[in-house]
Design an enzyme around this catalytic site. Structure first.
Site, PDB file in Angstrom:
ATOM      1  N   THR A 103      -8.331   0.838  -0.774  1.00 23.84           N
ATOM      2  CA  THR A 103      -9.457   1.719  -0.453  1.00 23.84           C
ATOM      3  C   THR A 103      -9.401   3.079  -1.137  1.00 23.84           C
ATOM      4  OG1 THR A 103      -9.376   0.731   1.746  1.00 23.84           O
ATOM      5  CG2 THR A 103     -10.784   2.655   1.504  1.00 23.84           C
ATOM      6  N   LYS A 104      -8.192   3.593  -1.343  1.00 24.80           N
ATOM      7  CA  LYS A 104      -8.082   4.996  -1.758  1.00 24.80           C
ATOM      8  C   LYS A 104      -7.325   5.167  -3.073  1.00 24.80           C
ATOM      9  CE  LYS A 104      -6.489   5.058   2.224  1.00 24.80           C
ATOM     10  NZ  LYS A 104      -5.599   5.337   3.334  1.00 24.80           N
ATOM     11  N   ASP A 121      -1.261  -2.406   8.951  1.00 24.20           N
ATOM     12  CA  ASP A 121      -0.833  -2.761   7.609  1.00 24.20           C
ATOM     13  C   ASP A 121       0.495  -2.049   7.367  1.00 24.20           C
ATOM     14  OD1 ASP A 121      -0.671  -3.618   5.045  1.00 24.20           O
ATOM     15  OD2 ASP A 121      -2.238  -2.315   4.262  1.00 24.20           O
ATOM     16  N   LYS A 179      -6.095  12.799  -1.948  1.00 22.26           N
ATOM     17  CA  LYS A 179      -6.490  11.426  -1.644  1.00 22.26           C
ATOM     18  C   LYS A 179      -8.004  11.353  -1.491  1.00 22.26           C
ATOM     19  CE  LYS A 179      -3.559   8.797   1.054  1.00 22.26           C
ATOM     20  NZ  LYS A 179      -3.120   8.076   2.253  1.00 22.26           N
ATOM     21  N   GLY A 219      -4.709   2.102  -3.875  1.00 19.18           N
ATOM     22  CA  GLY A 219      -4.574   0.903  -3.060  1.00 19.18           C
ATOM     23  C   GLY A 219      -5.931   0.261  -2.909  1.00 19.18           C
ATOM     24  N   GLY A 272      -1.285   6.979  -7.672  1.00 16.66           N
ATOM     25  CA  GLY A 272      -1.289   5.657  -7.053  1.00 16.66           C
ATOM     26  C   GLY A 272      -2.649   5.307  -6.483  1.00 16.66           C
TER      27      GLY A 272
HETATM   28  N1  LIG Z   1       1.216  11.992  -0.237  1.00 16.86           N
HETATM   29  C1  LIG Z   1       1.461  11.137  -1.231  1.00 16.86           C
HETATM   30  N2  LIG Z   1       2.318  11.465  -2.219  1.00 16.86           N
HETATM   31  C2  LIG Z   1       2.567  10.595  -3.227  1.00 16.86           C
HETATM   32  N3  LIG Z   1       2.012   9.389  -3.335  1.00 16.86           N
HETATM   33  C3  LIG Z   1       1.147   8.998  -2.393  1.00 16.86           C
HETATM   34  C4  LIG Z   1       0.825   9.852  -1.291  1.00 16.86           C
HETATM   35  N4  LIG Z   1      -0.052   9.191  -0.509  1.00 16.86           N
HETATM   36  C5  LIG Z   1      -0.256   7.994  -1.089  1.00 16.86           C
HETATM   37  N5  LIG Z   1       0.452   7.877  -2.222  1.00 16.86           N
HETATM   38  C6  LIG Z   1       0.470   6.699  -3.120  1.00 16.86           C
HETATM   39  O1  LIG Z   1      -0.851   6.242  -3.309  1.00 16.86           O
HETATM   40  C7  LIG Z   1      -0.977   4.872  -2.946  1.00 16.86           C
HETATM   41  C8  LIG Z   1      -2.336   4.639  -2.299  1.00 16.86           C
HETATM   42  O2  LIG Z   1      -2.472   5.383  -1.106  1.00 16.86           O
HETATM   43  P1  LIG Z   1      -2.878   4.682   0.253  1.00 16.86           P
HETATM   44  O3  LIG Z   1      -1.813   3.707   0.641  1.00 16.86           O
HETATM   45  O4  LIG Z   1      -3.242   5.700   1.235  1.00 16.86           O
HETATM   46  O5  LIG Z   1      -4.190   3.896  -0.215  1.00 16.86           O
HETATM   47  P2  LIG Z   1      -4.809   2.570   0.388  1.00 16.86           P
HETATM   48  O6  LIG Z   1      -6.028   2.299  -0.390  1.00 16.86           O
HETATM   49  O7  LIG Z   1      -4.938   2.678   1.867  1.00 16.86           O
HETATM   50  O8  LIG Z   1      -3.685   1.528   0.041  1.00 16.86           O
HETATM   51  P3  LIG Z   1      -3.400   0.095   0.694  1.00 16.86           P
HETATM   52  O9  LIG Z   1      -4.072  -0.911  -0.172  1.00 16.86           O
HETATM   53  O10 LIG Z   1      -1.899   0.025   0.581  1.00 16.86           O
HETATM   54  O11 LIG Z   1      -3.879   0.133   2.095  1.00 16.86           O
HETATM   55  C9  LIG Z   1       0.202   4.597  -2.020  1.00 16.86           C
HETATM   56  O12 LIG Z   1       0.646   3.286  -2.143  1.00 16.86           O
HETATM   57  C10 LIG Z   1       1.258   5.590  -2.457  1.00 16.86           C
HETATM   58  O13 LIG Z   1       2.109   5.015  -3.430  1.00 16.86           O
END
Ligand SMILES: Nc1ncnc2c1ncn2[C@@H]1O[C@H](COP(=O)(O)OP(=O)(O)OP(=O)(O)O)[C@@H](O)[C@H]1O
Ligand SMILES: *[C@@H]1O[C@H](CO)[C@@H](O)[C@H](O)[C@H]1NC(C)=O
Ligand SMILES: *[C@@H]1O[C@H](CO)[C@@H](O)[C@H](O)[C@H]1NC(C)=O
Ligand SMILES: *[C@@H]1O[C@H](CO)[C@@H](O)[C@H](O)[C@H]1NC(C)=O
Ligand SMILES: *[C@@H]1O[C@H](CO)[C@@H](O)[C@H](O)[C@H]1NC(C)=O
Ligand SMILES: *[C@@H]1O[C@H](CO)[C@@H](O)[C@H](O)[C@H]1NC(C)=O
Ligand SMILES: *[C@@H]1O[C@H](CO)[C@@H](O)[C@H](O)[C@H]1NC(C)=O
Length: 458
Positions: free
Chosen positions: A107-108, A236, A124, A105, A103
């Site tokens: 940032t990550k 968020d 991550k 999002g 997955g």
């Molecule tokens: N420990 C985990 N196990 C399985 N999937 C995960 C885990 N952590 C995150 N994910 C998946 O990865 C995606 C991205 O992680 P995260 O939400 O930390 O990123 P982000 O860039 O902060 O996203 P956002 O745009 O939602 O803020 C999440 O939406 C989730 O579906």
């Protein structure tokens, strides 16, 4: 007296200098100095650096790893203080196999991988092609500075995951810092692996499972409201910030968490605005919207979780209690502590069988202790069921099962297993006729006496 003060100040400086000298390669000192950006970029870099330092100091304060006085002299925390014993390190990352995208999002990006010991974890890191990076590069034109900015968010998340220890917070197994240049830090967080929260799928699960998700969320929010860092808000707050691990809800995205209540001059500054509603919060004498974080979380829980998961196919006896919870949280008439109490009340009534007094229903049934059915023959469907092909529900007692079976013309038998759900209720299959029975000590078959069912012992 004055002499001693000077002496101890000197001693502290020496300790601080010593600590600085043991910086691992992973931590660059005042990294914003490496970037020749415009004012705004530098300001943002400094801001995030300061922010991260605060989280690191909080973490060390909690762990009591470094004396308080020393911490005030530290600009950056040495890596060795950040690592907990028995956690994964860069070395474990070297031997990881079966890498697969799960997955991403703003940032990550998150990958799945398998450790040498066969366990799967989530990895991550900063999403190089994510929108956060893209927007930043577009604005500032400096790829490596933008990467550093995004890395601060991940580092803050890692610190928070270490400070907040709760079953509702995803577990950090370890972290890896690698830097090829002083300004270029690559951070990987190694996390407990979960699966995304699929709301559509959840809507098809039994009420008891949906109630569990809401109850776990409420317990998490109670912890966040009373955390070691004060009341924490998830700015968020959406289902995609959560994952399920063994069926339990865990928050995984913490880079948008804040431990500060908003500042204010007057009540107007504290208005808590949502698309459908705005709440008024009073501005405290100290210039903070006290309680804002807790309220924000609770209303978000109401609008993103409770409204979808809580009332839908709930047991009739619980509906008034649940309606109360919906009403009180939807209007923020209660805080998280009272919400916990309200959920406990529901759980108590549910566990006690909702005052079921249907024992007379059982008179119509013959009991065969130590039997179950062979295969899935004779099943009919009901919804929502624990399995898709049949009618597998949880019951408090055989009497409750009998009541359910009596209300359905196609139901002729039910099979209670010793297997229990998380609330302690028994998993029970309801079937039509034509049962093929096999011996199994963990089941009891109840057969309706009136009418006939074609029972065969196999
Ligand atoms: N420990 C985990 N196990 C399985 N999937 C995960 C885990 N952590 C995150 N994910 C998946 O990865 C995606 C991205 O992680 P995260 O939400 O930390 O990123 P982000 O860039 O902060 O996203 P956002 O745009 O939602 O803020 C999440 O939406 C989730 O579906
Ligand atoms: C909040 O305050 C505004 C004015 O300050 C008022 O119009 C509104 O009705 C208030 N809302 C609630 C829910 O009390
Ligand atoms: C709560 O109940 C009151 C009175 O019945 C009603 O006016 C209000 O709209 C309800 N609020 C929610 C969020 O359901
Ligand atoms: C909520 O409960 C916690 C402990 O569970 C307590 O420390 C806190 O003071 C309570 N908050 C309120 C507003 O009552
Ligand atoms: C269940 O019974 C107990 C005691 O008989 C009573 O106090 C309680 O209110 C009842 N609960 C419901 C939901 O009917
Ligand atoms: C019944 O359940 C117990 C405990 O879960 C288990 O040890 C036993 O093997 C089960 N019996 C059968 C026949 O499956
Ligand atoms: C269970 O059913 C299968 C086929 O559906 C059959 O082969 C098996 O013998 C049955 N077992 C018993 C104990 O009746």
């Amino acid at each position: 007296m004055k002499g001693r003060l000077i002496f101890s100040a000197v001693a502290l400086m020496l300790i601080a200098l010593y600590l600085k000298s043991c910086f691992p390669v992973g931590f660059s000192y005042k990294p914003f100095l490496y970037f020749q950006q415009n004012q705004q970029m530098r300001r943002e870099m400094k801001e995030r650096h300061k922010d991260l330092l605060y989280f690191h100091q909080t973490l060390l304060r909690i762990k009591e790893a470094v004396p308080e006085e020393v911490m005030t002299y530290m600009e950056v925390i040495p890596m060795r203080y950040m690592e907990a014993p028995q956690t994964l390190t860069c070395k474990d990352l070297m031997y990881i196999s079966g890498l697969d995208f799960i997955g991403s999002g703003f940032t990550k990006v998150v990958m799945k991988g398998t450790l040498l010991n066969g366990k799967s974890i989530a990895l991550k890191s900063v999403h190089g092609e994510g929108n956060d990076m893209k927007q930043c590069v577009q604005q500032y034109g400096d790829h490596s500075a933008c990467h550093r900015l995004a890395t601060y968010k991940l580092q803050k998340e890692i610190a928070l995951l270490q400070i907040l220890r709760h079953p509702g917070v995803i577990q950090l197994h370890g972290q890896c810092y690698v830097n090829s240049a002083p300004s270029d830090i690559r951070v990987t967080a190694m996390l407990e692996l979960g699966s995304p929260l699929e709301m559509i799928q959840l809507l098809q699960t039994p009420w008891e499972e949906r109630f569990k998700i809401c109850w776990e969320l409420v317990q998490l929010l109670h912890y966040l409201a009373n955390s070691p860092m004060g009341s924490i808000a998830l700015l968020d707050f959406q289902p995609r910030q959560f994952v399920l691990v063994d069926g339990s809800l865990k928050v995984t995205d913490m880079d948008d968490a804040t431990s500060e209540e908003p500042t204010c001059r007057q009540d107007k500054d504290c208005a808590l605005a949502f698309p459908a509603k705005t709440f008024n919060i009073t501005c405290s004498k100290t210039g903070r919207c006290t309680g804002s974080n807790e309220k924000r979380n609770l209303y978000n829980a109401y609008r993103f979780f409770f409204t979808y998961l809580l009332p839908h196919t709930a047991p009739t006896a619980l509906q008034p209690l649940l309606q109360d919870i919906m009403n009180m949280t939807g209007d923020l008439h209660i805080g998280i502590n009272d919400t916990v109490k309200a959920f406990e009340d529901v759980l108590h009534v549910y566990k006690s069988g909702m005052n079921d007094s249907h024992v007379h229903n059982l008179h119509d049934y013959t009991v065969l202790k130590g039997y179950r059915m062979n295969g899935t023959d004779g099943e009919f469907r009901c919804w929502p069921s624990y399995n898709h092909q049949g009618c597998l529900l949880s019951v408090h007692s055989a009497a409750e099962a009998a009541q359910f079976c009596n209300a359905r013309p196609q139901c002729r038998n039910f099979i209670i297993s010793e297997q229990r759900t998380w609330t302690g209720r028994f998993l029970t299959s309801f079937t039509k006729n034509s049962l093929q029975l096999v011996e199994d000590e963990n089941y009891s078959v109840f057969v309706k006496r009136s009418g006939h069912s074609d029972m065969q012992e196999g």
